[in-house]
Design an enzyme around this catalytic site. Structure first.
Site: not given
Ligand code: SIN
Length: 540
Positions: A46, A48, A115, A244, A290, A351, A375, A386, A392
């Site tokens: 989701q 980016g 983020e 996550h 996280r 996650h 991954e 991470r 990505l």
């Molecule tokens: C998220 O949209 O929270 C996941 C993105 C990620 O895992 O880097």
């Protein structure tokens, strides 16, 4: 029958497809994928892709944020390489047709999100469906490419290596381990096919299905990691499993993530009584890394006994929420939650695997001609944790490096590609299984024991208990494996069990707490003894 291809790509997410598109200029490519080509973890991403485009941003800041998140365990060269090559790879995606939210009229004038753990706005996104946008554009390009064959419903079983498969008297005798393809189950016919390849790329994604609660789809069973380990490759840092912090908590919702971007846009985490709690755990509050947020939620849940905490963005304008998060908004509505008004119940869930098949800066594993990207791989970028939206990015940059290196290796191979004397898969002594229930029981047991004993907070006692149990399960699976015809469920179960064991063994080796690995018996980071990667390799 042996099927020959110059490049065998196992997995059809961002890593596999972006590599396939590039190497297809130099030879034939076969992409094998377990389900439909788009059915990947990438397509569900989701948030980016993190990359330096902002005026207030710099490579140094992105490098520093990645190192901070990684808690002392990142490989600096990998971090620099990924960060510095990121913008070029994003421009390439745009050239391939992917479109992202824009802030202005310039071609790369992206509307950048924020983020946790990022000191600047640097997330390139496409609403809350970034992965789908990227996957769709890659698939469209791959489908047009005459040099690429996509085989859906094909499940890789084992890698084939020279040392294990070439009969005596042939070219290679005292060689190192060299990969020359894979045995693959064609799920449409039930037959195992032998693929012979010049170069093999593992791009099978993660393994979070090893946990009971996860944001990942059913396909995330660690196939690449398990196959590479069985074939003799080194596997690194498997103890670092990222939970996550915010997955939707609802009895009917399976694996649905509430993107970190929601916190990036100002959402608050509140407990069951409506109180914000993150300031007790970090000055960065909801935008801490996280590992910190997931442990904070875990602690709050243990203290209160509540089923979930809540993510509240209802103080933002409803129109903005609907436009920025159309997918999350619609999904929550399906479960009777209107995020423009209601707090969303959330819990942490497995996650992302920061560990994986150990590679160098070119995606090379320690088996010749075998590459791993995305991954599936452990490149050193993530260290012990991470940074959000670096995954990505890593897949894009490393698939490019793997492409450059593997094409050189492929060109140097010359006539060796004529070897055809591979052993075919032998299933003559096997029968059809009538005990599918054993497979599903073992699946369930592994996922529960990993959640209960090898989760966010660990102890040596729980890890030991998990190890004893997984060893028994492994024995059962092995007996089952050689007696019965191989099915995709059995392949995935065997891989999950291998990955579970690798996580447990790695966690037992690290007698400290760092990043995502927290052991109550050793609550502090111990740089003197443990500032290194955890490596595991099979003894043959
Ligand atoms: C998220 O949209 O929270 C996941 C993105 C990620 O895992 O880097």
């Amino acid at each position: 029958m042996i099927r020959k291809t110059d490049f065998l790509v196992i997995g059809s997410g961002i890593a596999g497809l972006s590599y396939a598109l590039k190497v297809a200029r130099f030879g034939t490519v076969t992409v094998i994928t377990k389900k439909k080509v788009q059915k990947t973890n990438t397509a569900l991403a989701q948030g980016g892709v993190a990359a330096v485009f902002g005026e207030q941003d710099s490579f140094d800041l992105h490098i520093q944020d990645t190192l901070n998140a990684g808690d002392g365990l990142c490989t600096l060269d990998a971090v620099k390489m990924v960060v510095e090559n990121g913008p070029d790879r994003i421009r390439e995606l745009v050239g391939q047709g992917a479109s992202f939210n824009m802030a202005g009229k310039g071609k790369y004038d992206f509307d950048l999100g924020r983020e946790g753990g990022h000191s600047a706005k640097r997330i390139v996104f496409s609403k809350d469906l970034t992965g789908k946008e990227i996957e769709d554009s890659l698939v469209a390009n791959v489908e047009k490419n005459k040099n690429i064959s996509i085989l859906e419903d094909h499940v890789a079983v084992n890698l084939i290596t020279f040392s294990s498969s070439i009969r005596s008297g042939l070219l290679v005798t005292q060689q190192d381990n060299i990969c020359c393809g894979a045995y693959v189950l064609n799920n449409r016919t039930g037959k195992i096919e032998t693929f012979y390849s010049g170069i093999t790329l593992l791009a099978t994604g993660g393994a979070s299905k090893v946990y009971l609660y996860t944001s990942n789809p059913d396909i995330a069973t660690g196939d690449g990691i398990a196959m590479a380990f069985r074939a003799g490759a080194s596997v690194a840092n498997m103890e670092f499993v990222q939970f996550h912090p915010t997955c939707l908590f609802h009895p009917e919702a399976k694996n649905f993530l509430i993107s970190e971007a929601v916190r990036g846009e100002g959402a608050h985490l509140i407990d069951h009584e409506g109180n914000r709690f993150m300031e007790k755990y970090s000055p960065d509050k909801e935008l801490a890394c996280r590992d910190v947020v997931a442990r904070a939620i875990d602690n709050e849940l243990k203290k209160s006994g509540a089923d979930s905490v809540f993510l509240d963005i209802s103080h933002k304008e409803a129109g903005f929420i609907r436009k920025r998060f159309p997918n999350i908004h619609a999904k929550c509505l399906e479960y009777g939650i209107d995020m423009t008004r209601d707090p969303i119940p959330v819990v942490p869930a497995a996650h992302y695997m920061c560990g994986g098949v150990a590679t160098d800066l070119n995606g090379r594993t320690d088996i010749q001609r075998l590459f791993a990207v995305g991954e599936t791989a452990c490149t050193g970028l993530h260290g012990a944790n991470r940074l959000a939206s670096n995954s990505l990015l890593e897949a894009l940059v490393f698939s490019h490096r793997a492409y450059e290196t593997s094409v050189e290796e492929f060109k140097a191979m010359g006539s060796e590609m004529n070897i055809t004397d591979l052993e075919l898969w032998d299933e003559s002594n096997t029968t059809d299984s009538d005990e599918a229930i054993v497979v599903s029981h073992n699946w369930d047991e592994i996922r529960r024991l990993m959640w209960n004993y090898v989760g966010i907070v660990r102890s040596d006692k729980r890890l030991q208990r998990a190890l004893r149990r997984i060893e028994n399960i492994q024995e059962e699976i092995n007996e089952y494996y050689w007696d019965f015809k191989v099915t995709s469920d059995l392949i995935e179960l065997r891989n999950l069990a291998t990955v579970a064991e690798l996580i447990i063994r790695s966690a037992l080796m690290r007698k400290e707490s760092r990043g995502l690995h927290y052991n109550i018996g050793y609550p502090r980071r111990d740089d003197k003894n443990f500032c290194s990667h955890t490596l595991l390799k099979k003894n043959f």
